[in-house]
Design a protein around this motif. Structure first.
Motif, short mmCIF file in Angstrom:
data_model
loop_
_atom_site.label_atom_id
_atom_site.label_comp_id
_atom_site.label_asym_id
_atom_site.label_seq_id
_atom_site.Cartn_x
_atom_site.Cartn_y
_atom_site.Cartn_z
N GLY A 156 0.81 -1.21 0.00
CA GLY A 156 0.00 0.00 0.00
C GLY A 156 0.84 1.26 0.00
O GLY A 156 2.08 1.21 0.05
N GLY A 157 0.16 2.40 -0.06
CA GLY A 157 0.87 3.67 -0.06
C GLY A 157 -0.03 4.80 -0.48
O GLY A 157 -1.25 4.64 -0.60
N LEU A 158 0.60 5.95 -0.70
CA LEU A 158 -0.10 7.14 -1.16
C LEU A 158 0.09 7.26 -2.67
O LEU A 158 1.24 7.22 -3.15
CB LEU A 158 0.45 8.38 -0.46
CG LEU A 158 -0.04 9.73 -0.94
CD1 LEU A 158 -1.54 9.88 -0.72
CD2 LEU A 158 0.73 10.85 -0.24
N VAL A 159 -1.00 7.43 -3.39
CA VAL A 159 -0.93 7.53 -4.85
C VAL A 159 -1.92 8.57 -5.33
O VAL A 159 -2.97 8.78 -4.69
CB VAL A 159 -1.20 6.14 -5.49
CG1 VAL A 159 -2.59 5.65 -5.18
CG2 VAL A 159 -0.92 6.15 -6.97
N GLN A 160 -1.61 9.20 -6.44
CA GLN A 160 -2.52 10.20 -6.99
C GLN A 160 -3.65 9.51 -7.75
O GLN A 160 -3.51 8.38 -8.23
CB GLN A 160 -1.76 11.11 -7.95
CG GLN A 160 -0.75 12.01 -7.27
CD GLN A 160 -0.11 13.01 -8.21
OE1 GLN A 160 -0.16 12.86 -9.43
NE2 GLN A 160 0.48 14.06 -7.66
N PRO A 161 -4.79 10.20 -7.87
CA PRO A 161 -5.88 9.63 -8.68
C PRO A 161 -5.39 9.27 -10.08
O PRO A 161 -4.62 10.01 -10.69
CB PRO A 161 -6.90 10.78 -8.72
CG PRO A 161 -6.67 11.52 -7.45
CD PRO A 161 -5.18 11.47 -7.23
#
Length: 126
Positions: free
Chosen positions: A9-14
């Motif tokens: 998992g992680g932070l991702v842009q749309p």
């Protein structure tokens, strides 16, 4: 003891992509359907996708169909979730879960064990 450990998992842009992985141990992996479920902030568990034990036939929830793909590797006791075209509403903690009994599967939460691990956080935000 059954163990399921999620990662990826992680932070991702749309519009971005992530690939989640889950390593399983403590049971005969190749005989059980495996699924991904998720829990968004303030909401209940949502079933996302299932991959059957021997045929590897898959079913995906309507909300992710065409964007997410579940798969498994019985030789490695691994299950994956490839997530493309991510949307903010995909933000959640994702868990992999096993079927309640060997060879059983369905497209509902109650066909699977409750999540056992920590899950992996997916955040979709610009």
């Amino acid at each position: 003891e059954v163990q399921l450990v999620e990662s990826g998992g992680g932070l991702v842009q749309p519009g971005g992509s992530l690939r989640l992985s889950c390593v399983a141990s403590g049971f005969d992996f190749s005989n059980f359907a495996m699924a991904w479920v998720r829990q968004a902030p303030g909401k209940g568990l949502e079933w996302v996708a299932v991959v059957r034990p021997r045929s590897s036939v898959t079913t995906h929830a309507e909300s992710v169909r065409g964007r997410f793909t579940i798969s498994r590797d019985n030789a490695k006791n691994m299950v994956y979730l490839q997530m493309n075209s991510l949307k903010p509403e995909d933000t959640a903690v994702y868990y992999c879960v096993k079927g309640l009994t060997p060879f059983s599967s369905c497209s509902e939460i109650n066909c699977y064990d409750p999540p056992r691990g920590q899950g992996t956080q997916v955040t979709v935000s610009s």
